[in-house]
Write an enzyme that holds these catalytic residues in place. Structure first.
Site, mmCIF file in Angstrom:
data_model
loop_
_atom_site.group_PDB
_atom_site.id
_atom_site.type_symbol
_atom_site.label_atom_id
_atom_site.label_comp_id
_atom_site.label_asym_id
_atom_site.label_seq_id
_atom_site.Cartn_x
_atom_site.Cartn_y
_atom_site.Cartn_z
ATOM 1 C CD GLU A 123 18.279 83.270 -7.443
ATOM 2 O OE1 GLU A 123 17.370 82.475 -7.700
ATOM 3 O OE2 GLU A 123 18.556 83.641 -6.300
ATOM 4 C CB CYS A 137 18.906 85.526 -2.959
ATOM 5 S SG CYS A 137 20.248 84.672 -3.722
ATOM 6 C CD GLU A 160 15.275 89.377 -1.092
ATOM 7 O OE1 GLU A 160 15.066 90.058 -2.114
ATOM 8 O OE2 GLU A 160 15.935 88.336 -1.098
ATOM 9 C CE LYS A 171 23.861 96.694 -15.030
ATOM 10 N NZ LYS A 171 24.670 97.294 -13.953
ATOM 11 N N GLY A 198 19.043 89.600 -9.331
ATOM 12 C CA GLY A 198 18.811 90.902 -8.713
ATOM 13 C C GLY A 198 17.394 90.972 -8.176
ATOM 14 C CB SER A 199 15.382 93.874 -7.213
ATOM 15 O OG SER A 199 15.344 94.590 -8.434
ATOM 16 C CG ASN A 200 11.137 89.448 -7.115
ATOM 17 O OD1 ASN A 200 12.058 89.158 -6.354
ATOM 18 N ND2 ASN A 200 10.311 88.551 -7.598
#
Ligand code: ADP
Length: 489
Positions: free
Chosen positions: A248, A282, A381, A173, A226-228
Site C-alpha cells: 500500500e 496516504c 505526493e 520491521k 510506504g513509498s512507491n
C-alpha cells in the site's frame, strides 16, 4: 518503555555501530530513545525464532488465537493515554489525532479477535458421486511486515492482528523514526499471553533489516506500507521467489466540489483531509477540483479555516497541527513550495516555515490555486500540509482531472445530485470513494486500499486483510468404494 529489538520473547540491544535515535519532531532537543539498530543477522535470528514458534502457534485453535488479540485490545484500552502520548511525542501528530489512532488500533484488534471464530472456507458440490469437496484456509508460515512512520500504532496493528489470528508467526520491521509506538504494541502482545517467538520485532534500516525480510526464503508473505520507490522494488524481488506480497503506497487524493454542494460542509472536510496529521497520510486530501461558480466562496472558507490553525507541539491541547516528522520531510515540504510556484501555481495562503511554532520541523498550512495537471504539485505526493486547487466546468471534466494522476487511493465528491454522485462512484479510479465526506479514514471491517500505482496485492483490514494471510486448500473426500477421478470430463 522497552527499547531495542525483540526476538523469541526477549528484548535486546543489538551489537551494531548504527544508532536508532528517536527524537520528538516538535521539540528537537527531546530524545525519546537511543539504541543500537538491528542488523541483517539479527533479522535472521528473528526469522528462525518465528519459524520455530510457528509449529505450535499454527496448531493453536483460531478462537484461542483471537482471545489473545482480545486481551491485547483490553490492555491497550487501559493504556490508551500512554500510547497516544508517546505517539504524539515520536511522530508529532496532535494528541487528539493520536487518541483517535489508538482507538482505531483497538477496534482492529477487536475485529480480528472475532475473526478467529470465522476463518471460513466453502463447501461446494463435486462432479463425482459420493464425494465431499470444500476449501479450508491455512496460515502461510512466517510473514514479514514492514510499516511506515505516519500511523506508527494503527498500521502495525492492522497487519499484525490478521497475520496472527490466521495462525502465522511474524517478523515485524517498524519505521526507524517511530520504534516507540511499535515497542508498546509488542509489549502489550507479550502481556496478553502471546507465546514467545510468534511476534518478533527488528528495528533497523530498510537496506539491511527490510532487505533481509524481503529476500529470506522462509518469509512466505510480505505486507508493506510506504513509498512507491521502496514498495515497487521489494514487490519485484519478492515476486521473483514466489512470495505473496501486498503493498500500500502513495496517494494524491482529490475532492470534487460541484455547484450544488453544501460549501461549508465541503470546506470542513477538505480542511480536515488536507491539514489533519500535517498532511502526512496516504489518504490526505491534496487536490480540490471545483466548479468556477463556487470557487471563490469555497476558497474564502478554506483560507479562513487555514488561518485558524495553531501549529505547534501536539501535546498542547490547543494546538491543531503538528510538525513534519523529520528534517527530510520538512525539506521536502519546503522544496515543494518553490516547485509549485516555479511551475506557475498561485500561492493564496501559507507557504514556508512556521518559526514561531517552536523548536521543531514546523511548516505553515499552504493553499495553491490555479494548479493544472502538468504541474508537479498536482502529480506528486508531497506528504505535507499543501493543498492544490484546480477548476473544472463539468462533471466529466472534473472526474477526468481527478483521475489524471498515477495514484488511486481515495477520493470524494460534494454534491446533492445523485446522478453526479453515482457517475463519480463508477468513474473515479480509486479504491475508496466518499460522498459528502473527507477522503480520510477507514474502519476495521471495511477493506482499505487503492488502485493504479497506489497498491498491489490484497486490500487491508476487513475479511480481505485476513484472507491475504491465508492460503486456500481444496479438499476432496470420497466416501464410496469406487471413485475414478480420471473419468470426469
Ligand atoms: P516512508 O519513509 O514514507 O515511511 P519508506 O518506503 O521509505 O517510506 O519506508 C517504509 C518502510 O520500508 C520503513 O519501515 C523503511 O525502513 C522500510 N524500507 C526502506 N527501504 C527498504 C528496503 N530496501 N527493503 C525493505 N524495506 C525497506
Amino acid at each position: 518503555m522497552k527499547t531495542g529489538s525483540h526476538v523469541a520473547g526477549k528484548w535486546f540491544h543489538p551489537q551494531s555501530d548504527r544508532i536508532t535515535k528517536n527524537i520528538n519532531p516538535a521539540q528537537l532537543d527531546e530524545v525519546i530513545a537511543e539504541f543500537p539498530a538491528a542488523t541483517a543477522e539479527d533479522t535472521d535470528r528473528a526469522i528462525d525464532a518465528a519459524s520455530q514458534a510457528y509449529l505450535s502457534w499454527s496448531k493453536t485453535p483460531a478462537p484461542e488465537r483471537g482471545r489473545i488479540l482480545w486481551r491485547a485490545a483490553e490492555i491497550a484500552r487501559s493504556r490508551h493515554e500512554e500510547i497516544s502520548n508517546l505517539m504524539t511525542r515520536e511522530e508529532g501528530k496532535i494528541i487528539q489525532e493520536a487518541r483517535g489512532e489508538t482507538s482505531k488500533g483497538i477496534n482492529v484488534l477487536e475485529f480480528y479477535a472475532g475473526e478467529g471464530f470465522r476463518i471460513e472456507g466453502k463447501t461446494l458440490p463435486s462432479e463425482v458421486r459420493d464425494t465431499f469437496t470444500c476449501t479450508i484456509r491455512r496460515p502461510l508460515g512466517v510473514v514479514g511486515l514492514i510499516t511506515p512512520w505516519n500511523f506508527p500504532w494503527a498500521i502495525p496493528v492492522w497487519k499484525i492482528a490478521p497475520a496472527l489470528v490466521a495462525g502465522n508467526s511474524v517478523v515485524f520491521k517498524p519505521a526507524e523514526l517511530t520504534p516507540g509506538s511499535a515497542s508498546l504494541l509488542v509489549e502489550i502482545f507479550q502481556e496478553a499471553g502471546l507465546p514467545d517467538g510468534v511476534l518478533n520485532m527488528v528495528v533497523g534500516p530498510g537496506s539491511q533489516v527490510g532487505d533481509r525480510i524481503v529476500n529470506h526464503p522462509a518469509i512466505r508473505a510480505i505486507s508493506f506500507t510506504g513509498s512507491n520507490a521502496v514498495g515497487g522494488a521489494l514487490y519485484t524481488q519478492a515476486a521473483q521467489r514466489g512470495a505473496k506480497v501486498t503493498c500500500e503506497m502513495g496517494g494524491k487524493n482529490a475532492v470534487l466540489v460541484l455547484p450544488d454542494a453544501d460549501l461549508e460542509k465541503a470546506a470542513v472536510a477538505i480542511h480536515a483531509g488536507a491539514f489533519g496529521s500535517t498532511g502526512q497520510r496516504c489518504t490526505a486530501t491534496s487536490r480540490v477540483v471545483v466548479f468556477p461558480e463556487v470557487k471563490d466562496a469555497l476558497l474564502e472558507a478554506l483560507v479562513e479555516k487555514a488561518r485558524s490553525i495553531k501549529v505547534g507541539n501536539g501535546l498542547d491541547e490547543s494546538v491543531t497541527m503538528g510538525p513534519a516528522v523529520d528534517e527530510k520531510q520538512y525539506k521536502t515540504d519546503l522544496d515543494y513550495l518553490d516547485i509549485a510556484q516555479n511551475d506557475g501555481a498561485k500561492l493564496i495562503f501559507g507557504g514556508g516555515k512556521d518559526e514561531e511554532a517552536g523548536n521543531g520541523y514546523f511548516v505553515k498550512p499552504t493553499i495553491f490555486d490555479d494548479v493544472t495537471p502538468n504541474m508537479r504539485i498536482f502529480q506528486e505526493e508531497v506528504f505535507g500540509p499543501i493543498l492544490s486547487v484546480s477548476t473544472a466546468q463539468s462533471i466529466d471534466e472534473a472526474i477526468s482531472i481527478g483521475n489524471a494522476v498515477e495514484y488511486g487511493l481515495t477520493s470524494s465528491i460534494f454534491t446533492q445530485d445523485i446522478d453526479a454522485a453515482m457517475q463519480f462512484v463508477e468513474g473515479v479510479e480509486t479504491g475508496m470513494v466518499h460522498i459528502n465526506e473527507p477522503t480520510i479514514g477507514g474502519e476495521a471491517q471495511l477493506p482499505f486500499g487503492g488502485t493504479k500505482s497506489t497498491g498491489v496485492g490484497e486490500r487491508e483490514m476487513a475479511q480481505e486483510g485476513l484472507n491475504f494471510f491465508t492460503e486456500l486448500k481444496t479438499v476432496f473426500i470420497n466416501f464410496s468404494g469406487n471413485a475414478d477421478r480420471a473419468m470426469i470430463r
